[in-house]
Scaffold this motif. Sequence first.
Motif, PDB file in Angstrom:
ATOM      1  N   THR A  89       2.092  19.281   0.173  1.00 20.77           N
ATOM      2  CA  THR A  89       0.789  18.676   0.449  1.00 20.77           C
ATOM      3  C   THR A  89       0.480  17.578  -0.579  1.00 20.77           C
ATOM      4  OG1 THR A  89       0.076  20.929   1.040  1.00 20.77           O
ATOM      5  CG2 THR A  89      -1.537  19.162   1.283  1.00 20.77           C
ATOM      6  N   PRO A  90       1.288  16.508  -0.621  1.00 21.24           N
ATOM      7  CA  PRO A  90       0.966  15.387  -1.506  1.00 21.24           C
ATOM      8  C   PRO A  90      -0.270  14.655  -0.986  1.00 21.24           C
ATOM      9  CG  PRO A  90       2.821  14.822  -0.101  1.00 21.24           C
ATOM     10  CD  PRO A  90       2.521  16.270   0.160  1.00 21.24           C
ATOM     11  N   CYS A  91      -1.267  14.480  -1.855  1.00 21.24           N
ATOM     12  CA  CYS A  91      -2.581  14.041  -1.378  1.00 21.24           C
ATOM     13  C   CYS A  91      -3.059  12.698  -1.895  1.00 21.24           C
ATOM     14  CB  CYS A  91      -3.630  15.096  -1.731  1.00 21.24           C
ATOM     15  SG  CYS A  91      -3.538  16.581  -0.722  1.00 21.24           S
ATOM     16  N   SER A  92      -2.342  12.054  -2.790  1.00 19.55           N
ATOM     17  CA  SER A  92      -2.867  10.791  -3.306  1.00 19.55           C
ATOM     18  C   SER A  92      -1.750   9.987  -3.940  1.00 19.55           C
ATOM     19  CB  SER A  92      -3.977  11.044  -4.343  1.00 19.55           C
ATOM     20  OG  SER A  92      -3.482  11.809  -5.426  1.00 19.55           O
ATOM     21  N   ALA A  93      -2.023   8.726  -4.237  1.00 20.73           N
ATOM     22  CA  ALA A  93      -1.056   7.841  -4.897  1.00 20.73           C
ATOM     23  C   ALA A  93      -1.844   6.886  -5.782  1.00 20.73           C
ATOM     24  CB  ALA A  93      -0.221   7.085  -3.867  1.00 20.73           C
ATOM     25  N   THR A  94      -2.009   7.266  -7.039  1.00 22.17           N
ATOM     26  CA  THR A  94      -2.827   6.528  -7.997  1.00 22.17           C
ATOM     27  C   THR A  94      -1.933   5.815  -8.995  1.00 22.17           C
ATOM     28  OG1 THR A  94      -4.621   8.146  -7.814  1.00 22.17           O
ATOM     29  CG2 THR A  94      -4.594   6.741  -9.780  1.00 22.17           C
ATOM     30  N   PHE A  95      -2.105   4.511  -9.164  1.00 24.30           N
ATOM     31  CA  PHE A  95      -1.228   3.765 -10.050  1.00 24.30           C
ATOM     32  C   PHE A  95      -1.470   4.096 -11.517  1.00 24.30           C
ATOM     33  CE2 PHE A  95       0.031   1.102  -6.532  1.00 24.30           C
ATOM     34  CZ  PHE A  95       1.316   0.715  -6.899  1.00 24.30           C
ATOM     35  N   ALA A 108       5.452  15.351   4.507  1.00 21.89           N
ATOM     36  CA  ALA A 108       5.419  15.440   3.039  1.00 21.89           C
ATOM     37  C   ALA A 108       6.150  14.253   2.400  1.00 21.89           C
ATOM     38  CB  ALA A 108       6.015  16.761   2.566  1.00 21.89           C
ATOM     39  N   GLN A 109       5.690  13.055   2.706  1.00 20.11           N
ATOM     40  CA  GLN A 109       6.329  11.844   2.210  1.00 20.11           C
ATOM     41  C   GLN A 109       5.299  10.874   1.632  1.00 20.11           C
ATOM     42  OE1 GLN A 109       8.148  10.880   6.092  1.00 20.11           O
ATOM     43  NE2 GLN A 109      10.125  10.791   5.047  1.00 20.11           N
ATOM     44  N   LEU A 110       5.794   9.872   0.910  1.00 20.11           N
ATOM     45  CA  LEU A 110       5.026   8.683   0.586  1.00 20.11           C
ATOM     46  C   LEU A 110       5.499   7.567   1.502  1.00 20.11           C
ATOM     47  CD1 LEU A 110       5.007   8.605  -3.328  1.00 20.11           C
ATOM     48  CD2 LEU A 110       3.280   9.552  -1.793  1.00 20.11           C
ATOM     49  N   VAL A 111       4.559   6.787   2.013  1.00 18.11           N
ATOM     50  CA  VAL A 111       4.887   5.671   2.889  1.00 18.11           C
ATOM     51  C   VAL A 111       4.440   4.383   2.205  1.00 18.11           C
ATOM     52  CG1 VAL A 111       4.414   4.562   5.096  1.00 18.11           C
ATOM     53  CG2 VAL A 111       4.768   7.030   4.999  1.00 18.11           C
ATOM     54  N   GLU A 112       5.324   3.389   2.193  1.00 17.25           N
ATOM     55  CA  GLU A 112       5.010   2.074   1.637  1.00 17.25           C
ATOM     56  C   GLU A 112       4.763   1.103   2.785  1.00 17.25           C
ATOM     57  OE1 GLU A 112       6.991  -1.454  -1.177  1.00 17.25           O
ATOM     58  OE2 GLU A 112       8.108   0.401  -0.750  1.00 17.25           O
ATOM     59  N   ILE A 127       0.858  -1.184   0.000  1.00 16.20           N
ATOM     60  CA  ILE A 127       0.000   0.000   0.000  1.00 16.20           C
ATOM     61  C   ILE A 127       0.895   1.235   0.000  1.00 16.20           C
ATOM     62  CG2 ILE A 127      -1.811   1.238   1.254  1.00 16.20           C
ATOM     63  CD1 ILE A 127      -2.228  -1.684   2.638  1.00 16.20           C
ATOM     64  N   TYR A 128       0.649   2.135  -0.930  1.00 15.03           N
ATOM     65  CA  TYR A 128       1.436   3.372  -1.051  1.00 15.03           C
ATOM     66  C   TYR A 128       0.508   4.528  -0.702  1.00 15.03           C
ATOM     67  CZ  TYR A 128       4.525   0.224  -3.597  1.00 15.03           C
ATOM     68  OH  TYR A 128       5.342  -0.822  -3.956  1.00 15.03           O
ATOM     69  N   ILE A 129       0.834   5.227   0.389  1.00 23.95           N
ATOM     70  CA  ILE A 129      -0.083   6.226   0.929  1.00 23.95           C
ATOM     71  C   ILE A 129       0.632   7.568   1.073  1.00 23.95           C
ATOM     72  CG2 ILE A 129       0.397   5.421   3.286  1.00 23.95           C
ATOM     73  CD1 ILE A 129      -2.525   6.106   3.960  1.00 23.95           C
ATOM     74  N   ALA A 130      -0.055   8.629   0.668  1.00 20.89           N
ATOM     75  CA  ALA A 130       0.519   9.979   0.686  1.00 20.89           C
ATOM     76  C   ALA A 130       0.293  10.629   2.044  1.00 20.89           C
ATOM     77  CB  ALA A 130      -0.100  10.831  -0.419  1.00 20.89           C
ATOM     78  N   MET A 131       1.355  11.261   2.562  1.00 24.81           N
ATOM     79  CA  MET A 131       1.269  12.014   3.814  1.00 24.81           C
ATOM     80  C   MET A 131       1.095  13.497   3.462  1.00 24.81           C
ATOM     81  SD  MET A 131       1.658   9.618   6.105  1.00 24.81           S
ATOM     82  CE  MET A 131       0.888   8.494   4.945  1.00 24.81           C
ATOM     83  N   ALA A 132      -0.112  14.010   3.638  1.00 23.48           N
ATOM     84  CA  ALA A 132      -0.413  15.389   3.262  1.00 23.48           C
ATOM     85  C   ALA A 132       0.032  16.391   4.313  1.00 23.48           C
ATOM     86  CB  ALA A 132      -1.915  15.541   3.015  1.00 23.48           C
ATOM     87  N   GLY A 133       0.534  15.906   5.436  1.00 22.47           N
ATOM     88  CA  GLY A 133       0.915  16.788   6.533  1.00 22.47           C
ATOM     89  C   GLY A 133       2.364  17.204   6.506  1.00 22.47           C
TER      90      GLY A 133
END
Length: 354
Positions: free
Chosen positions: A305-311, A273-277, A264-270
Motif C-alpha cells: 500500500t504505497p501511498c505517496s511520493a514526496t521529493f 503496488a507500483q510508482l508511475v512516472e 509526475i511521480y504517483i503512488a499506486m496504493a491498490g
Amino acid sequence: MKRPLSSLLTGLTGLATGLLTVGLLSAPAPVAAAAAAPPKWTTTVFASVPAPGYPAYVFKHRNSRVYAGTYVNSSSRKASKVFEWTAGGTLQRSWALPRQLRDGSHGVQVANQTHDGKLVLLETSRSAVITLDIRTGRFRTIARLPGGGVPNYATWGPGGALYVTDYGDGVIWKVSRRGGVTEWFRSTDLDGVEFGTTGIVYRPQKRDFLISQQTSQTAGLPTDGHLFRLGTREGGRAGVLSTLWTSQPGELPDGFGIGRSGHIYIAMAGLTAQLVELSASGRELDRFPDTPFTGENGSRIPFDTPCSATFSGTTVLVANQSAVQGDPSHQAILAVEVGERGRAPYLPKGAGFR
C-alpha cells in the motif's frame, strides 16, 4: 489513503508479501571524487514507522526534517501520532493527537506547513484542520469540515488559502486564513466508488491544481483512477476540470510529487503496488517495479500500500501503509531514487492562520 482500514478490504484481493533483499553495487571511485548517484528506482528503507503505524503521507519540511502521521484501525483506541525524523532518517520526536474520537478508525495526516514553520495536520475523527507548533508542542484547531468530511491532502493556493481534498465527497474545500471553510469546487468526477479524492498540488506558474482520484463514478470502469487538472480563473475561482491520465482498474492512485522536469511521480496504493512516472502532459513514461502485484522493489521491505511520493533531494519518500495486510514490519518510509530533484510545494508568504 484515508479511509477506515476495514473498508480497504472491499474490492481488493490483497497485496503479495514478496520480500527480496538485494545488495547494491557501487563502482569504485577516486577518494576525492563525489559518490555516483545510485541507479534510477534504487529503493532503500528511510525509516520504520513506530506504533500505531499505518503512515499515509510523508511531508518534507523547509527545516529539512521529515514528518508523517499515523492511522489506527477501529479495533484500537490508541491515539494517532506525528513523528519527526532527521533528513537522514533518525527518529527525533513524536506527538500524540489530543481530543481524538477513538471509538472508530481515526488518523492524522501531516499535510503541509505554515510559512512560520508550524505543521498543518488533517485529523479524520473530527474532520479537523489543525496546526502543530513543533517548537512548543502546542496543537491548535483551525477549522472543521462540514458534514463529516474526510480531509485527505492539502495545498496552499490562490489568495493564500488552504485547499483540502475530501476523500468521502466530491469536494475541494477552501480554508481561509481566519479558519472559515467554504465549498470551493464540487464535481461528480471527484465522487469515488468507496475510494475517493487523494492528492492535490497547486502549480503557481500554470495557475492550476493537479488532483488524484482513486476511483470514478462517471467515466470508464468505476475502479479506474485519474489524475485531473483543474485550472483557476481570475479572482481564484475554479475553472474547468480535465483528465490528464487514467489508471488501470484497481490501482488507486494516491499521493504524488512533481519533479523539476515537470514529470509526475504517483503512488499506486491498490493492487499493482507500483510508482508511475508521467510526463507533464499526463503521458505514462515508466512504472516501478516492472512486475506488478508483488511489491518487490529491491529493498528489504516491499511496497505494501504505497501511498505517496514526496521529493527529498533526488529521491521520493514513499509512505508504506500496509493498509490491508496490517504488517507492522512493512509500515515504513521508503526512499526511491528517481534521478531528478523535485519542485518545492507552493508556500506563499501569507501561508498561515490568524
